[in-house]
Design a protein around this motif. Structure first.
Motif, mmCIF file in Angstrom:
data_model
loop_
_atom_site.group_PDB
_atom_site.id
_atom_site.type_symbol
_atom_site.label_atom_id
_atom_site.label_comp_id
_atom_site.label_asym_id
_atom_site.label_seq_id
_atom_site.Cartn_x
_atom_site.Cartn_y
_atom_site.Cartn_z
ATOM 1 N N VAL A 18 0.822 -1.209 0.000
ATOM 2 C CA VAL A 18 0.000 0.000 0.000
ATOM 3 C C VAL A 18 0.857 1.261 0.000
ATOM 4 C CG1 VAL A 18 -1.599 1.358 1.417
ATOM 5 C CG2 VAL A 18 -2.029 -1.078 1.033
ATOM 6 N N ARG A 19 1.822 1.303 0.924
ATOM 7 C CA ARG A 19 2.614 2.509 1.079
ATOM 8 C C ARG A 19 3.457 2.784 -0.172
ATOM 9 N NH1 ARG A 19 4.561 5.108 5.891
ATOM 10 N NH2 ARG A 19 3.372 3.571 7.038
ATOM 11 N N GLU A 20 4.051 1.716 -0.706
ATOM 12 C CA GLU A 20 4.938 1.883 -1.848
ATOM 13 C C GLU A 20 4.171 2.276 -3.115
ATOM 14 O OE1 GLU A 20 7.732 -1.433 -2.540
ATOM 15 O OE2 GLU A 20 7.422 -0.971 -4.671
ATOM 16 N N LEU A 21 3.040 1.597 -3.344
ATOM 17 C CA LEU A 21 2.269 1.924 -4.544
ATOM 18 C C LEU A 21 1.734 3.354 -4.464
ATOM 19 C CD1 LEU A 21 1.122 1.090 -7.266
ATOM 20 C CD2 LEU A 21 -0.836 0.062 -6.102
ATOM 21 N N ALA A 22 1.295 3.764 -3.259
ATOM 22 C CA ALA A 22 0.790 5.132 -3.099
ATOM 23 C C ALA A 22 1.895 6.137 -3.416
ATOM 24 C CB ALA A 22 0.274 5.351 -1.675
ATOM 25 N N ARG A 23 3.101 5.878 -2.882
ATOM 26 C CA ARG A 23 4.206 6.814 -3.115
ATOM 27 C C ARG A 23 4.543 6.887 -4.603
ATOM 28 N NH1 ARG A 23 8.064 5.329 0.853
ATOM 29 N NH2 ARG A 23 8.451 3.606 -0.546
ATOM 30 N N THR A 24 4.589 5.721 -5.238
ATOM 31 C CA THR A 24 4.926 5.684 -6.663
ATOM 32 C C THR A 24 3.883 6.429 -7.496
ATOM 33 O OG1 THR A 24 5.890 3.512 -6.248
ATOM 34 C CG2 THR A 24 5.597 4.154 -8.549
ATOM 35 N N LEU A 25 2.603 6.155 -7.228
ATOM 36 C CA LEU A 25 1.558 6.822 -8.013
ATOM 37 C C LEU A 25 1.608 8.330 -7.792
ATOM 38 C CD1 LEU A 25 -1.585 4.485 -7.725
ATOM 39 C CD2 LEU A 25 0.111 4.619 -9.551
ATOM 40 N N ARG A 26 1.816 8.743 -6.540
ATOM 41 C CA ARG A 26 1.860 10.172 -6.253
ATOM 42 C C ARG A 26 2.979 10.833 -7.063
ATOM 43 N NH1 ARG A 26 2.441 9.871 -1.009
ATOM 44 N NH2 ARG A 26 0.378 9.020 -0.710
ATOM 45 N N SER A 27 4.101 10.155 -7.122
ATOM 46 C CA SER A 27 5.221 10.716 -7.874
ATOM 47 C C SER A 27 4.937 10.711 -9.384
ATOM 48 C CB SER A 27 6.492 9.931 -7.529
ATOM 49 O OG SER A 27 7.418 10.023 -8.571
ATOM 50 N N LEU A 28 4.373 9.607 -9.881
ATOM 51 C CA LEU A 28 4.072 9.525 -11.313
ATOM 52 C C LEU A 28 3.032 10.562 -11.729
ATOM 53 C CD1 LEU A 28 4.010 5.654 -11.741
ATOM 54 C CD2 LEU A 28 5.614 7.224 -12.831
ATOM 55 N N LEU A 29 2.107 10.858 -10.821
ATOM 56 C CA LEU A 29 1.058 11.833 -11.126
ATOM 57 C C LEU A 29 1.527 13.266 -10.869
ATOM 58 C CD1 LEU A 29 -2.016 9.982 -9.560
ATOM 59 C CD2 LEU A 29 -1.683 10.439 -11.983
ATOM 60 N N SER A 30 2.768 13.433 -10.419
ATOM 61 C CA SER A 30 3.292 14.764 -10.066
ATOM 62 C C SER A 30 2.494 15.399 -8.939
ATOM 63 C CB SER A 30 3.321 15.698 -11.288
ATOM 64 O OG SER A 30 4.129 15.134 -12.297
ATOM 65 N N LEU A 31 2.057 14.560 -7.993
ATOM 66 C CA LEU A 31 1.313 15.075 -6.846
ATOM 67 C C LEU A 31 2.210 15.162 -5.621
ATOM 68 C CD1 LEU A 31 -2.080 13.242 -7.303
ATOM 69 C CD2 LEU A 31 -1.417 15.542 -7.994
ATOM 70 N N ASP A 32 3.498 14.910 -5.806
ATOM 71 C CA ASP A 32 4.425 14.996 -4.677
ATOM 72 C C ASP A 32 5.095 16.370 -4.650
ATOM 73 O OD1 ASP A 32 5.744 14.613 -7.041
ATOM 74 O OD2 ASP A 32 7.129 13.090 -6.300
ATOM 75 N N ARG A 33 4.404 17.358 -5.192
ATOM 76 C CA ARG A 33 4.935 18.715 -5.209
ATOM 77 C C ARG A 33 3.762 19.684 -5.024
ATOM 78 N NH1 ARG A 33 5.225 21.095 -11.156
ATOM 79 N NH2 ARG A 33 4.454 22.751 -9.828
ATOM 80 N N GLU A 34 4.059 20.976 -4.927
ATOM 81 C CA GLU A 34 3.022 21.989 -4.785
ATOM 82 C C GLU A 34 2.714 22.602 -6.151
ATOM 83 O OE1 GLU A 34 2.693 23.945 -1.115
ATOM 84 O OE2 GLU A 34 2.543 21.774 -0.891
ATOM 85 N N TRP A 35 1.463 22.981 -6.335
ATOM 86 C CA TRP A 35 1.049 23.645 -7.561
ATOM 87 C C TRP A 35 0.391 24.974 -7.201
ATOM 88 C CZ3 TRP A 35 1.697 21.644 -12.540
ATOM 89 C CH2 TRP A 35 2.103 20.307 -12.622
ATOM 90 N N ARG A 36 0.711 26.017 -7.959
ATOM 91 C CA ARG A 36 0.089 27.317 -7.709
ATOM 92 C C ARG A 36 -0.914 27.644 -8.805
ATOM 93 N NH1 ARG A 36 4.072 31.697 -5.378
ATOM 94 N NH2 ARG A 36 4.299 30.737 -3.340
#
Lengths: 215, 215
Positions: free
Chosen positions: B68-86
């Motif tokens: 769970v933890r690893e797949l969530a982290r990977t998807l977040r990174s692939l979706l570019s959701l591991d950063r801030e958007w303005r």
């Protein structure tokens, strides 16, 4: 009558979008449309369009496309969009205020006819000609006005209680704008409107485009 | 790097929902999840889940499910959701007001950092600590604050002009809440958030359920 097969939700959503596209074609004076043209509206292939429509029956003639007016009318009827729906909105906050005056709801036959909030400071406020009522009035108003749908626009921590109250009051379906999951009995369909899904998909498209080499 | 295949929008939307489901599992202390459990979140089959994920790479081990933890982290990174958007929001009406304070945007890294409206009566209003600015300030603010996304929350008749202005000001993607189609250059992704699609799908589910025989 043969029982209808369950229609997967993504199919249902595409069907709604095909109908939007058909209505645009009609406004533009276009009489016939092909599967690829219809698919363009939602980024679906021609094969997907035909498969999606096949859940509802047989449409169009191979090589002749679809009659825009007829297919639109049929889909509207199959989706039960050829009638009016009455909804109660719970939550007189910012989202609730926006929904009260959201034109596409009314244009498509969805009428918010009652507004509820448990905050005594909001009681008696009037938005879009609706007076905010206390939740204690919910069962009576749902019955008296023949309300079939409930819309949840309260903070996440209050959403489950509101859902329970809507079900108890007799609504037949719920649209949930609270960013949380609520549990309702199986015989009450519920849809969650999660606006963040849209912006997250957009972010992916933007980030991915940036990584692609410039043409 | 091999070029990424284009990901169909419905797939993208399901991926976002899988990520939501993974985050819920993680909060509930669940470490491993199977494809059917992940699919439950969006009404997708196990096969569909595997196919959707395959757009992004190879995940999980047959018979062992996903971490769970690893797949969530990977998807977040692939979706570019591991950063801030303005984002810049245009339209200080009811929908705009609701979006300014919409918690899930902030919780997921999307920050509305500037607010615009062309109505002189709204200029200088302050919502969620943002002062309403005139549209003439858009290019400068987008540049100065490093704004990448534009959100359109104006009436339909003004949406195209606002889209043009956002593109000219240099935003890289647009989220459109106006109930109309707007046309933008191909290199600027756009998503339309049409709230009526949700209530229309709900109406179909309610109407269809009523026609089914009671169990």
């Amino acid at each position: 009558m043969t029982p209808k097969p369950a229609i997967p939700r993504p199919v249902l959503e595409r069907i709604v979008l095909y109908l939007r596209q058909l209505e645009r074609f009609r406004r533009d004076g276009i009489d016939t449309v092909s599967s690829p043209e219809l698919g363009d509206a939602v980024g679906a292939s021609a094969a997907q369009v035909r498969k999606d429509l096949s859940y509802f029956g047989q449409f169009g003639q191979r090589g002749h496309g679809y009659d825009v007016r007829e297919l639109a009318r049929t889909l509207r009827s199959l989706l039960s969009l050829d009638r009016e729906w009455r909804a109660a909105l719970v939550g007189a906050g910012n989202i609730g205020r926006a929904l009260c005056t959201y034109r596409p709801f009314r244009e498509r036959g969805f009428h918010i006819v009652a507004l509820f909030d448990n905050d005594p400071h909001r009681e008696g406020l009037t938005w879009a000609r609706l007076k905010v009522q206390p939740m204690s009035q919910l069962p009576r108003t749902v019955r008296d006005l023949g309300i079939e749908l409930g819309i949840i626009a309260v903070p996440p921590e209050a959403a489950q209680l509101v859902a329970d109250q809507l079900v108890a009051a007799g609504v037949r379906g719920i649209l949930n704008f609270a960013p949380t999951r609520v549990v309702v009995p199986e015989n009450v369909p519920i849809r969650s409107a999660d606006l963040a899904v849209d912006i997250e998909s957009l972010a992916f498209l933007v980030a991915n485009r940036a990584e692609a080499p410039e043409p």
